[in-house]
Design a protein around this motif. Structure first.
Motif, PDB file in Angstrom:
ATOM      1  N   ALA A   1       0.871  -1.276  -0.048  1.00 26.21           N
ATOM      2  CA  ALA A   1       0.164   0.230   0.075  1.00 26.21           C
ATOM      3  C   ALA A   1       0.750   1.304   0.135  1.00 26.21           C
ATOM      4  N   ASN A   2       0.401   2.122  -0.922  1.00 26.47           N
ATOM      5  CA  ASN A   2       1.219   3.470  -0.952  1.00 26.47           C
ATOM      6  C   ASN A   2       2.736   3.370  -1.110  1.00 26.47           C
ATOM      7  N   GLY A   3       3.089   2.313  -1.931  1.00 26.70           N
ATOM      8  CA  GLY A   3       4.542   2.088  -2.288  1.00 26.70           C
ATOM      9  C   GLY A   3       5.321   1.396  -1.278  1.00 26.70           C
TER      10      GLY A   3
ATOM     11  N   ILE B   1       8.407  -1.221  -2.844  1.00 27.24           N
ATOM     12  CA  ILE B   1       9.768  -1.442  -2.692  1.00 27.24           C
ATOM     13  C   ILE B   1      10.094  -2.113  -1.195  1.00 27.24           C
ATOM     14  N   VAL B   2      10.837  -3.195  -0.970  1.00 29.01           N
ATOM     15  CA  VAL B   2      11.088  -3.641   0.144  1.00 29.01           C
ATOM     16  C   VAL B   2      11.961  -2.700   0.853  1.00 29.01           C
ATOM     17  N   GLY B   3      11.640  -2.259   2.129  1.00 28.21           N
ATOM     18  CA  GLY B   3      12.455  -1.017   2.932  1.00 28.21           C
ATOM     19  C   GLY B   3      13.462  -1.713   3.678  1.00 28.21           C
ATOM     20  N   GLU B   4      13.854  -0.994   4.646  1.00 29.51           N
ATOM     21  CA  GLU B   4      14.593  -1.724   5.967  1.00 29.51           C
ATOM     22  C   GLU B   4      14.005  -2.825   6.618  1.00 29.51           C
ATOM     23  N   LEU B   5      14.436  -3.763   6.894  1.00 31.37           N
ATOM     24  CA  LEU B   5      14.037  -5.022   7.806  1.00 31.37           C
ATOM     25  C   LEU B   5      14.490  -5.217   8.707  1.00 31.37           C
TER      26      LEU B   5
END
Length: 448
Positions: free
Chosen positions: A51-53, A94-98
């Motif tokens: 959602a929302n990028g 896009i997968v961000g910090e995890l």
């Protein structure tokens, strides 16, 4: 088309070493079951979590790490571009910090992993996936040969990717990414504002902290005009012990709930004529290319407008049951969503605070009646669920405190709406090469 731009299929980019072969989370016979879900662990990402990028790794479902590592595919990493390709088509993130080693994708979601960042920007790729032309192509291909929208990995390998020179990819990603960053900043600010309201609401209306403090003969440490509004003792009620003089009230009685109309009655169309039809997907992502419109003459009670409180009462208990303030313009309301109308003047903030606070309880109610993944909160549930209602003076005092916080959050939503419109205007022009970078910068600065 601008000079030096080229089009390559996904397969060509894989063969050239630009992309890894895209992969989804088709786990076959070892697909995790609902009974495998845990409170915390490895996020198990479905389309509704995009959602929302961003990938929502807080409100998704989870599986434990041992089970996740037993799966064979669908391991998404930081920087991967995700796109939903089954039923709900074309959502991207896009997968961000995890804070976990990886995400696990469901069969609804594919990851694209850039191998050579000197030839392809992952942020550009995500923006390209968001472009209208690509979304239309993706949806059209997904409708072929199946009653349910689906585009498998083999078909995705034939998708065309338009590639500007690397410098322009970076510039496009920078310009549009700046807008996205501001949108995300506003979203994070709203999360903080909601958390502030929730903490104070719980203290006043659930824990009754000011009443409890006065009952113990201590100073509630509130301004005098507020402290005087709280009683200094309790009394028994159907809800249990509540402040003296307050009422136990069904949630159903604090507002008027108007359900939306059945989807088919709108005669939905994709030609964008009339008003958009608002389903739960639109509550989360706004009006998108997948939104259907209607110009059928429906009763006015199904029309919603900017600032209306909406309560989605059906769907995935963890991701769909929630309360929203509609930031967009006139629209039609689909079934499974209540339009919530305050019964008294200026009671909106109190009602909104109450419904948002009860979200976990609503989710649990829906989960207990969940069938085929969907749960519901019915009118009977709202009539059974009791809350403590203070007198009107305290409600108005609350509204004077919470109202400005909700107003600030709503202004952020409106600003995001405008930013999203600007981004959506620029996106196809930049992606196609119609608008060059120097012109886009003037456009954003108001010089065009």
């Amino acid at each position: 088309m601008a000079v030096e731009w080229r089009t390559a299929t996904v397969k060509q980019l894989v063969d050239e070493g630009v992309l890894e072969r895209p992969m989804d989370g088709n786990h076959g016979e070892i697909h995790p079951k609902t009974s495998d879900f845990v409170d915390r662990g490895i996020p198990f990402i479905m389309a509704s979590d995009l959602a929302n990028g961003r990938v929502d790794t807080k409100n998704c479902t989870f599986i434990d790490e041992q089970q996740a590592r037993s799966l064979r595919k669908g391991f998404a990493l930081r920087g991967d571009v995700l796109i939903s390709h089954k039923a709900t088509m074309g959502r991207t993130a896009i997968v961000g910090e995890l804070d976990v080693p990886f995400l696990i994708l469901t069969p609804q979601v594919t990851y694209y992993r850039v191998k050579d960042s000197k030839r392809l920007s992952n942020r550009y790729l995500k923006l390209y996936f968001d472009s209208h032309d690509f979304q239309s192509l993706f949806e059209t291909w997904g409708q072929k040969g199946s009653t349910r929208a689906y585009l498998g990995i083999t078909a995705q390998l034939e998708l065309p990717i338009l590639l500007p020179p690397m410098e322009e990819q970076g510039a496009i990603a920078h310009i549009l990414g700046t807008l996205d960053d501001k949108i995300q900043l506003n979203q994070q600010m709203n999360e903080t504002l909601e958390a502030m309201v929730r903490v104070l609401f719980k203290s006043w209306f659930v824990d009754f902290a000011p009443v409890r403090t006065k009952a113990e003969g201590r100073d509630p440490e509130l301004p005098q005009h507020l402290a005087e509004l709280f009683p200094d003792s309790f009394e028994q009620s159907a809800l249990g012990e509540i402040p003296k003089g307050w009422q136990h009230t069904p949630v159903y009685d604090i507002a008027t709930y108007v359900n939306g109309a059945a989807y088919a009655t709108f005669q939905p169309k994709s030609d964008r004529k009339g008003l958009p039809i608002i389903k739960i997907a639109e509550l989360k992502a706004g009006v998108t290319s997948q939104t259907r419109f209607s110009n059928v003459d429906m009763p006015e009670k199904f029309r919603i407008g900017t600032g209306d409180i909406l309560f989605s009462w059906s769907g995935n208990p963890d991701t769909s049951i929630d309360t929203f303030v509609w930031p967009h313009g006139p629209a039609w309301l689909n079934q499974h969503i209540f339009r919530v109308l305050p019964r008294g003047p200026n009671e909106g903030p109190f009602i909104l605070s109450t419904l948002k606070f009860l979200k976990p309880i609503f989710a649990e109610i829906a989960r207990n009646k969940q069938t085929t993944g969907l749960g519901h909160v019915t009118v009977d549930d709202l009539k059974r669920l009791l809350v403590a209602r203070p007198d009107d003076r305290l409600i108005q005092a609350w509204n004077q405190i919470a109202g400005p916080l909700f107003d600030r959050g709503f202004r952020n939503l409106l600003e995001n709406r405008d930013l999203e419109a600007l981004r959506d205007t620029l996106l196809p022009k930049l992606i196609s090469g119609e608008l060059r970078i120097e012109n886009a910068e003037r456009f954003i600065g108001g010089g065009n």
